[in-house]
Motif scaffolding. Structure first.
Motif, PDB file in Angstrom:
ATOM      1  N   TYR A   1       0.810  -1.224   0.000  1.00 50.69           N
ATOM      2  CA  TYR A   1       0.000   0.000   0.000  1.00 50.69           C
ATOM      3  C   TYR A   1       0.840   1.269   0.000  1.00 50.69           C
ATOM      4  O   TYR A   1       0.357   2.337  -0.369  1.00 50.69           O
ATOM      5  CB  TYR A   1      -0.978   0.009   1.177  1.00 50.69           C
ATOM      6  N   SER A   2       2.114   1.178   0.406  1.00 45.83           N
ATOM      7  CA  SER A   2       2.987   2.355   0.412  1.00 45.83           C
ATOM      8  C   SER A   2       3.547   2.658  -0.981  1.00 45.83           C
ATOM      9  O   SER A   2       4.194   3.686  -1.182  1.00 45.83           O
ATOM     10  CB  SER A   2       4.150   2.149   1.387  1.00 45.83           C
ATOM     11  N   GLU A   3       3.272   1.772  -1.941  1.00 47.18           N
ATOM     12  CA  GLU A   3       3.799   1.931  -3.299  1.00 47.18           C
ATOM     13  C   GLU A   3       2.732   2.490  -4.232  1.00 47.18           C
ATOM     14  O   GLU A   3       1.570   2.630  -3.866  1.00 47.18           O
ATOM     15  CB  GLU A   3       4.291   0.567  -3.816  1.00 47.18           C
ATOM     16  N   ASN A   4       3.146   2.790  -5.445  1.00 49.12           N
ATOM     17  CA  ASN A   4       2.210   3.254  -6.473  1.00 49.12           C
ATOM     18  C   ASN A   4       1.471   2.039  -7.046  1.00 49.12           C
ATOM     19  O   ASN A   4       2.085   1.167  -7.656  1.00 49.12           O
ATOM     20  CB  ASN A   4       2.963   3.990  -7.578  1.00 49.12           C
ATOM     21  N   ILE A   5       0.163   1.950  -6.825  1.00 49.26           N
ATOM     22  CA  ILE A   5      -0.629   0.798  -7.265  1.00 49.26           C
ATOM     23  C   ILE A   5      -1.718   1.277  -8.213  1.00 49.26           C
ATOM     24  O   ILE A   5      -2.490   2.176  -7.883  1.00 49.26           O
ATOM     25  CB  ILE A   5      -1.275   0.077  -6.061  1.00 49.26           C
ATOM     26  N   SER A   6      -1.805   0.656  -9.364  1.00 51.68           N
ATOM     27  CA  SER A   6      -2.821   1.030 -10.349  1.00 51.68           C
ATOM     28  C   SER A   6      -3.936  -0.001 -10.396  1.00 51.68           C
ATOM     29  O   SER A   6      -3.779  -1.143  -9.949  1.00 51.68           O
ATOM     30  CB  SER A   6      -2.187   1.140 -11.744  1.00 51.68           C
ATOM     31  N   LEU A   7      -5.073   0.402 -10.949  1.00 56.74           N
ATOM     32  CA  LEU A   7      -6.194  -0.513 -11.137  1.00 56.74           C
ATOM     33  C   LEU A   7      -5.787  -1.672 -12.037  1.00 56.74           C
ATOM     34  O   LEU A   7      -6.148  -2.832 -11.800  1.00 56.74           O
ATOM     35  CB  LEU A   7      -7.379   0.234 -11.744  1.00 56.74           C
ATOM     36  N   GLU A   8      -5.004  -1.371 -13.071  1.00 53.76           N
ATOM     37  CA  GLU A   8      -4.559  -2.402 -14.017  1.00 53.76           C
ATOM     38  C   GLU A   8      -3.707  -3.458 -13.313  1.00 53.76           C
ATOM     39  O   GLU A   8      -3.829  -4.653 -13.584  1.00 53.76           O
ATOM     40  CB  GLU A   8      -3.769  -1.759 -15.163  1.00 53.76           C
ATOM     41  N   LYS A   9      -2.858  -3.003 -12.399  1.00 57.33           N
ATOM     42  CA  LYS A   9      -2.005  -3.931 -11.656  1.00 57.33           C
ATOM     43  C   LYS A   9      -2.854  -4.871 -10.798  1.00 57.33           C
ATOM     44  O   LYS A   9      -2.648  -6.089 -10.787  1.00 57.33           O
ATOM     45  CB  LYS A   9      -1.039  -3.143 -10.768  1.00 57.33           C
ATOM     46  N   LEU A  10      -3.834  -4.331 -10.104  1.00 59.01           N
ATOM     47  CA  LEU A  10      -4.695  -5.154  -9.260  1.00 59.01           C
ATOM     48  C   LEU A  10      -5.518  -6.134 -10.092  1.00 59.01           C
ATOM     49  O   LEU A  10      -5.711  -7.284  -9.699  1.00 59.01           O
ATOM     50  CB  LEU A  10      -5.622  -4.260  -8.427  1.00 59.01           C
ATOM     51  N   ALA A  11      -5.993  -5.689 -11.236  1.00 59.23           N
ATOM     52  CA  ALA A  11      -6.781  -6.553 -12.115  1.00 59.23           C
ATOM     53  C   ALA A  11      -5.944  -7.724 -12.621  1.00 59.23           C
ATOM     54  O   ALA A  11      -6.433  -8.864 -12.706  1.00 59.23           O
ATOM     55  CB  ALA A  11      -7.328  -5.746 -13.288  1.00 59.23           C
TER      56      ALA A  11
ATOM     57  N   ALA B   1       2.317  10.530   5.205  1.00 56.55           N
ATOM     58  CA  ALA B   1       1.839  10.529   3.825  1.00 56.55           C
ATOM     59  C   ALA B   1       2.730   9.664   2.938  1.00 56.55           C
ATOM     60  O   ALA B   1       2.240   8.815   2.171  1.00 56.55           O
ATOM     61  CB  ALA B   1       1.782  11.965   3.286  1.00 56.55           C
ATOM     62  N   MET B   2       4.040   9.841   3.056  1.00 54.86           N
ATOM     63  CA  MET B   2       4.987   9.073   2.232  1.00 54.86           C
ATOM     64  C   MET B   2       4.913   7.584   2.564  1.00 54.86           C
ATOM     65  O   MET B   2       4.937   6.734   1.666  1.00 54.86           O
ATOM     66  CB  MET B   2       6.407   9.593   2.458  1.00 54.86           C
ATOM     67  N   ASN B   3       4.797   7.265   3.849  1.00 53.10           N
ATOM     68  CA  ASN B   3       4.743   5.857   4.270  1.00 53.10           C
ATOM     69  C   ASN B   3       3.468   5.163   3.827  1.00 53.10           C
ATOM     70  O   ASN B   3       3.402   3.927   3.781  1.00 53.10           O
ATOM     71  CB  ASN B   3       4.870   5.753   5.791  1.00 53.10           C
ATOM     72  N   CYS B   4       2.444   5.955   3.515  1.00 48.84           N
ATOM     73  CA  CYS B   4       1.150   5.375   3.135  1.00 48.84           C
ATOM     74  C   CYS B   4       0.864   5.497   1.636  1.00 48.84           C
ATOM     75  O   CYS B   4      -0.279   5.309   1.206  1.00 48.84           O
ATOM     76  CB  CYS B   4       0.036   6.031   3.941  1.00 48.84           C
ATOM     77  N   GLY B   5       1.881   5.819   0.852  1.00 47.31           N
ATOM     78  CA  GLY B   5       1.717   5.796  -0.599  1.00 47.31           C
ATOM     79  C   GLY B   5       1.279   7.098  -1.224  1.00 47.31           C
ATOM     80  O   GLY B   5       0.897   7.118  -2.403  1.00 47.31           O
ATOM     81  N   PHE B   6       1.324   8.206  -0.479  1.00 44.77           N
ATOM     82  CA  PHE B   6       0.945   9.510  -1.025  1.00 44.77           C
ATOM     83  C   PHE B   6       2.212  10.335  -1.275  1.00 44.77           C
ATOM     84  O   PHE B   6       2.932  10.662  -0.332  1.00 44.77           O
ATOM     85  CB  PHE B   6       0.032  10.265  -0.047  1.00 44.77           C
ATOM     86  N   SER B   7       2.473  10.660  -2.519  1.00 42.54           N
ATOM     87  CA  SER B   7       3.664  11.454  -2.854  1.00 42.54           C
ATOM     88  C   SER B   7       3.426  12.940  -2.631  1.00 42.54           C
ATOM     89  O   SER B   7       4.366  13.724  -2.560  1.00 42.54           O
ATOM     90  CB  SER B   7       4.074  11.202  -4.309  1.00 42.54           C
ATOM     91  N   ASP B   8       2.155  13.341  -2.527  1.00 40.09           N
ATOM     92  CA  ASP B   8       1.796  14.743  -2.355  1.00 40.09           C
ATOM     93  C   ASP B   8       1.093  14.920  -1.004  1.00 40.09           C
ATOM     94  O   ASP B   8       0.034  14.330  -0.767  1.00 40.09           O
ATOM     95  CB  ASP B   8       0.882  15.187  -3.500  1.00 40.09           C
ATOM     96  N   GLU B   9       1.682  15.727  -0.119  1.00 41.48           N
ATOM     97  CA  GLU B   9       1.129  15.893   1.224  1.00 41.48           C
ATOM     98  C   GLU B   9      -0.254  16.530   1.201  1.00 41.48           C
ATOM     99  O   GLU B   9      -1.138  16.132   1.977  1.00 41.48           O
ATOM    100  CB  GLU B   9       2.064  16.753   2.078  1.00 41.48           C
ATOM    101  N   SER B  10      -0.476  17.500   0.318  1.00 41.38           N
ATOM    102  CA  SER B  10      -1.775  18.173   0.264  1.00 41.38           C
ATOM    103  C   SER B  10      -2.871  17.205  -0.182  1.00 41.38           C
ATOM    104  O   SER B  10      -4.001  17.257   0.325  1.00 41.38           O
ATOM    105  CB  SER B  10      -1.722  19.379  -0.671  1.00 41.38           C
TER     106      SER B  10
END
Length: 285
Positions: A195-205, A254-263
């Motif tokens: 979950y801390s990484e960049n995950i796409s819908l395509e990857k999950l599918a 934020a970074m630990n939970c997969g968000f690259s943008d704090e806002s």
């Protein structure tokens, strides 16, 4: 419900090696109050004390209320959202009831193997079950001297009552149903690990072995959320536990939970929690 609910429970040790049973009491102020979808090989008893709980077990969602006693079969994917709820969870390994117990071994083996499935809502047809589970929870919460003996005694009394009152049925899952539920387990496991990484819908599918459009419909039908909505929900639940249990900044969370943008993290946090991370931290402490 372990329940470090924001880690899938099968990765946590329930109790100890010699006493594999764990007890949890959750309320709206608990960092583990919400229950993201997860599964584990152990059985779980959920006792609703106050409020209600929209709980999904495999592919069926029901609203449970105060007084309900719910049995979650080992291997069943489950999760949901409590509403103004106080509830208790007991997670236990059925094998502990097999040790040097030849008289009960055959029936317990049938339960472990899935040949018979204990009814989900045990309090629905039994007047004895709620009192047994209440006593079991009290013993586990107090942990007074001798509680290990009393715990096992109440578990035997509970299972004996289930057998006596025939609160079970033969397993009726089809091969297709099991295959589909296993694909969902692979998704929740993947989200738990990445979950801390960049995950796409395509990857999950791809992990589920479905095309994205069908996978999205399938996932939503079982969980009530789209895959990306669930991913963000899981990330925010993880963020809440980090903010509650670690000396960590909002940016680090934020970074630990997969968000690259704090806002964007703050915006998403407010969407799911109706408060900002800073306000949540102040409330917790």
């Amino acid at each position: 419900m372990t329940l470090k609910y924001t880690d899938y429970i099968e990765k946590r040790v329930q109790g100890t090696f010699n006493f594999p049973i764990a007890y949890y009491r959750e309320n709206p102020q608990s960092p583990r109050y919400y229950m993201p979808y997860h599964w584990h090989p152990h059985y779980e008893i959920i006792r609703i004390i106050e409020g209600s709980f929209n709980l999904t077990l495999d592919n069926e969602t029901k609203r449970y209320k105060a007084g309900d006693i719910i049995m979650v079969t080992g291997g069943v994917i489950h999760g949901g959202e409590p509403e103004d709820c106080i509830y208790e969870c007991i997670v236990f390994d059925f094998d502990m009831l097999l040790k040097n117990n030849h008289a009960c071994a055959a029936k317990i083996q049938q339960i472990i193997s899935g040949k018979i499935r204990i009814h989900t809502l045990l309090s629905e047809k039994s007047s004895r079950i709620p009192a047994i589970v209440a006593s079991l929870c009290q013993v586990l919460s107090e942990k007074k001297e001798g509680y290990e003996f009393m715990t096992q005694g109440y578990l035997y009394l509970l299972i004996g009552t289930v057998i006596k009152e025939k609160l079970y049925e033969e397993s009726a899952y089809s091969a297709v149903t099991i295959e589909r539920l296993n694909s969902l387990k692979s998704i929740v496991d993947y989200i738990s690990d990445h979950y801390s990484e960049n995950i796409s819908l395509e990857k999950l599918a791809r992990i589920a072995g479905m095309n994205p459009k069908y996978f999205c419909r399938y996932f939503r039908r079982l969980t009530g959320r789209t895959p990306i909505d669930y991913l963000n929900y899981y990330r925010i639940e993880s963020a809440c536990e980090m903010l509650s249990t670690r000396n960590i900044t909002i940016k680090e969370t934020a970074m630990n939970c997969g968000f690259s943008d704090e806002s964007y993290f703050v915006k998403t946090f407010k969407k799911y929690k109706n408060t900002t991370p800073k306000q949540y931290t102040r409330k917790e402490f």
